[in-house]
Scaffold this motif. Sequence first.
Motif, PDB file in Angstrom:
ATOM      1  N   ALA A  66      30.088 -28.521  -9.396  1.00  0.00           N
ATOM      2  CA  ALA A  66      30.245 -28.531  -7.934  1.00  0.00           C
ATOM      3  C   ALA A  66      29.221 -29.476  -7.320  1.00  0.00           C
ATOM      4  O   ALA A  66      28.011 -29.302  -7.527  1.00  0.00           O
ATOM      5  N   PHE A  67      29.689 -30.477  -6.587  1.00  0.00           N
ATOM      6  CA  PHE A  67      28.748 -31.477  -6.066  1.00  0.00           C
ATOM      7  C   PHE A  67      28.926 -31.785  -4.583  1.00  0.00           C
ATOM      8  O   PHE A  67      28.211 -32.613  -4.037  1.00  0.00           O
ATOM      9  N   ILE A  68      29.874 -31.094  -3.898  1.00  0.00           N
ATOM     10  CA  ILE A  68      30.124 -31.369  -2.482  1.00  0.00           C
ATOM     11  C   ILE A  68      29.552 -30.233  -1.645  1.00  0.00           C
ATOM     12  O   ILE A  68      30.007 -29.084  -1.771  1.00  0.00           O
ATOM     13  N   PRO A  69      28.572 -30.479  -0.799  1.00  0.00           N
ATOM     14  CA  PRO A  69      28.057 -29.396   0.066  1.00  0.00           C
ATOM     15  C   PRO A  69      29.090 -29.025   1.118  1.00  0.00           C
ATOM     16  O   PRO A  69      29.705 -29.882   1.743  1.00  0.00           O
ATOM     17  N   SER A  70      29.298 -27.738   1.305  1.00  0.00           N
ATOM     18  CA  SER A  70      30.318 -27.263   2.243  1.00  0.00           C
ATOM     19  C   SER A  70      29.762 -27.037   3.639  1.00  0.00           C
ATOM     20  O   SER A  70      30.533 -26.786   4.573  1.00  0.00           O
ATOM     21  N   SER A  90      28.027 -18.604  -3.178  1.00  0.00           N
ATOM     22  CA  SER A  90      27.389 -19.906  -2.975  1.00  0.00           C
ATOM     23  C   SER A  90      28.217 -21.079  -3.487  1.00  0.00           C
ATOM     24  O   SER A  90      27.992 -22.218  -3.069  1.00  0.00           O
ATOM     25  N   VAL A  91      29.179 -20.831  -4.381  1.00  0.00           N
ATOM     26  CA  VAL A  91      29.972 -21.916  -4.958  1.00  0.00           C
ATOM     27  C   VAL A  91      31.445 -21.563  -4.892  1.00  0.00           C
ATOM     28  O   VAL A  91      31.833 -20.417  -5.134  1.00  0.00           O
ATOM     29  N   SER A  92      32.269 -22.568  -4.515  1.00  0.00           N
ATOM     30  CA  SER A  92      33.721 -22.395  -4.487  1.00  0.00           C
ATOM     31  C   SER A  92      34.356 -23.711  -4.951  1.00  0.00           C
ATOM     32  O   SER A  92      34.361 -24.689  -4.210  1.00  0.00           O
ATOM     33  N   GLY A  93      34.884 -23.712  -6.152  1.00  0.00           N
ATOM     34  CA  GLY A  93      35.481 -24.949  -6.690  1.00  0.00           C
ATOM     35  C   GLY A  93      34.444 -26.035  -6.851  1.00  0.00           C
ATOM     36  O   GLY A  93      33.438 -25.848  -7.527  1.00  0.00           O
ATOM     37  N   LEU A  94      34.702 -27.189  -6.207  1.00  0.00           N
ATOM     38  CA  LEU A  94      33.757 -28.308  -6.282  1.00  0.00           C
ATOM     39  C   LEU A  94      32.774 -28.323  -5.113  1.00  0.00           C
ATOM     40  O   LEU A  94      31.994 -29.272  -4.971  1.00  0.00           O
ATOM     41  N   THR A  95      32.837 -27.306  -4.255  1.00  0.00           N
ATOM     42  CA  THR A  95      31.916 -27.243  -3.116  1.00  0.00           C
ATOM     43  C   THR A  95      30.873 -26.148  -3.337  1.00  0.00           C
ATOM     44  O   THR A  95      31.102 -25.194  -4.083  1.00  0.00           O
ATOM     45  N   PHE A  96      29.736 -26.320  -2.683  1.00  0.00           N
ATOM     46  CA  PHE A  96      28.665 -25.317  -2.783  1.00  0.00           C
ATOM     47  C   PHE A  96      27.911 -25.248  -1.464  1.00  0.00           C
ATOM     48  O   PHE A  96      27.946 -26.189  -0.657  1.00  0.00           O
ATOM     49  N   LYS A  97      27.276 -24.088  -1.244  1.00  0.00           N
ATOM     50  CA  LYS A  97      26.445 -23.921  -0.054  1.00  0.00           C
ATOM     51  C   LYS A  97      25.007 -24.290  -0.427  1.00  0.00           C
ATOM     52  O   LYS A  97      24.431 -23.674  -1.334  1.00  0.00           O
ATOM     53  N   PRO A  98      24.433 -25.282   0.233  1.00  0.00           N
ATOM     54  CA  PRO A  98      23.091 -25.750  -0.175  1.00  0.00           C
ATOM     55  C   PRO A  98      22.001 -24.737   0.140  1.00  0.00           C
ATOM     56  O   PRO A  98      22.101 -23.957   1.099  1.00  0.00           O
ATOM     57  N   SER A  99      20.969 -24.777  -0.667  1.00  0.00           N
ATOM     58  CA  SER A  99      19.786 -23.929  -0.454  1.00  0.00           C
ATOM     59  C   SER A  99      18.539 -24.728  -0.822  1.00  0.00           C
ATOM     60  O   SER A  99      18.620 -25.752  -1.505  1.00  0.00           O
ATOM     61  N   MET A 100      17.393 -24.253  -0.395  1.00  0.00           N
ATOM     62  CA  MET A 100      16.110 -24.917  -0.696  1.00  0.00           C
ATOM     63  C   MET A 100      15.314 -24.117  -1.725  1.00  0.00           C
ATOM     64  O   MET A 100      14.108 -24.309  -1.863  1.00  0.00           O
ATOM     65  N   GLU A 101      15.995 -23.240  -2.462  1.00  0.00           N
ATOM     66  CA  GLU A 101      15.288 -22.380  -3.407  1.00  0.00           C
ATOM     67  C   GLU A 101      14.489 -23.194  -4.430  1.00  0.00           C
ATOM     68  O   GLU A 101      13.325 -22.906  -4.706  1.00  0.00           O
ATOM     69  N   GLY A 102      15.118 -24.232  -5.019  1.00  0.00           N
ATOM     70  CA  GLY A 102      14.435 -25.043  -6.023  1.00  0.00           C
ATOM     71  C   GLY A 102      13.241 -25.779  -5.461  1.00  0.00           C
ATOM     72  O   GLY A 102      12.168 -25.819  -6.084  1.00  0.00           O
ATOM     73  N   TYR A 103      13.383 -26.356  -4.276  1.00  0.00           N
ATOM     74  CA  TYR A 103      12.287 -27.120  -3.670  1.00  0.00           C
ATOM     75  C   TYR A 103      11.149 -26.194  -3.230  1.00  0.00           C
ATOM     76  O   TYR A 103       9.974 -26.547  -3.351  1.00  0.00           O
TER      77      TYR A 103
END
Length: 323
Positions: A66-70, A90-103
Amino acid sequence: MATTAMTRSAPAETAGGGGGGLGRRLLTIFGLSFLILFALIQTVPFVLTISNSFKCLPGTRQAPEAFIPSQLNFIDCRTASGASIPLEDSVSGLTFKPSMEGYDEVLGTYPFPSWFANTVIYAVFVTVLRLAFDSLAGYALARMDFPGRRIMFFVVLGTLMIPAVVLIIPRFIILREIGILNTYQGLIFALAADAFGVFLMKQFFESIPTEIEEAAQVDGANRFTMFFRIVLPMATPALTALTIFSFQGTWNNFMDALIIVGGKADLWNLPLGMAQLRGQFGETLEWNTFLAGAVFTTIPMAILFFVFQRYFVEGVSYSGLKG
């Protein structure tokens, strides 16, 4: 008869031209397809790195494609009880809801700003010192006549043939004996000059006509004046290429940092810090945190490349021609 022969030969030429045109079109299509495929191979990993760095942890592990932010706003990857939200939130198909958890994790939990600052310090100081030492050494080998000049040039040239890994242990022993192991100056001085830079500058200085310096000498200029005020400004293309390669090489340097400053965590640079980060996670690697660090490591060099793209291309072309 002649008219009939010409009439018969025309369709044959037309058919031959059509075959050639079809062949050229097929060749063009094949070439474009190959270039598009090559471009995708180069860009898709970078796109997936950025997209996965903005995902919640379950999304990076179970739906990395999934690489397209929704949406534009960021979501919280944790529930009220502190558990991770399910993948479908948080993820649906090729779209995802972005988050700052990693950063948030990489900037808040690990000394990433310190690694970044150390990398900048190493890259800037090593680049400046290489510009100074390599240009002086290259000018001396190109213009000054002294005993052993030719032998010294061959010695410098010969070090280009030695694998870098062979020099690691002797360099470690020398730095330990003079007491600058695990210090800023240890890593900076060890990389302050290199044979490639000396060779590059020597080749460029030899391409500058000697009549220019002779005219300056007639006007009373000494050797330092000729070097700093006449020859060095003319060497801008070579200095630009040397700056690019030195900064990029020092920014991505892992092995020298591991050997020279690996024993003191406060002096780690980004490649060394990222390797230690990878080792700490072990089998349960937190991909969003690790990829956020990778993006931070890559972005500065990517910005430099886009801003100075023309100089990068000129530098590669120049060093390729002269080297």
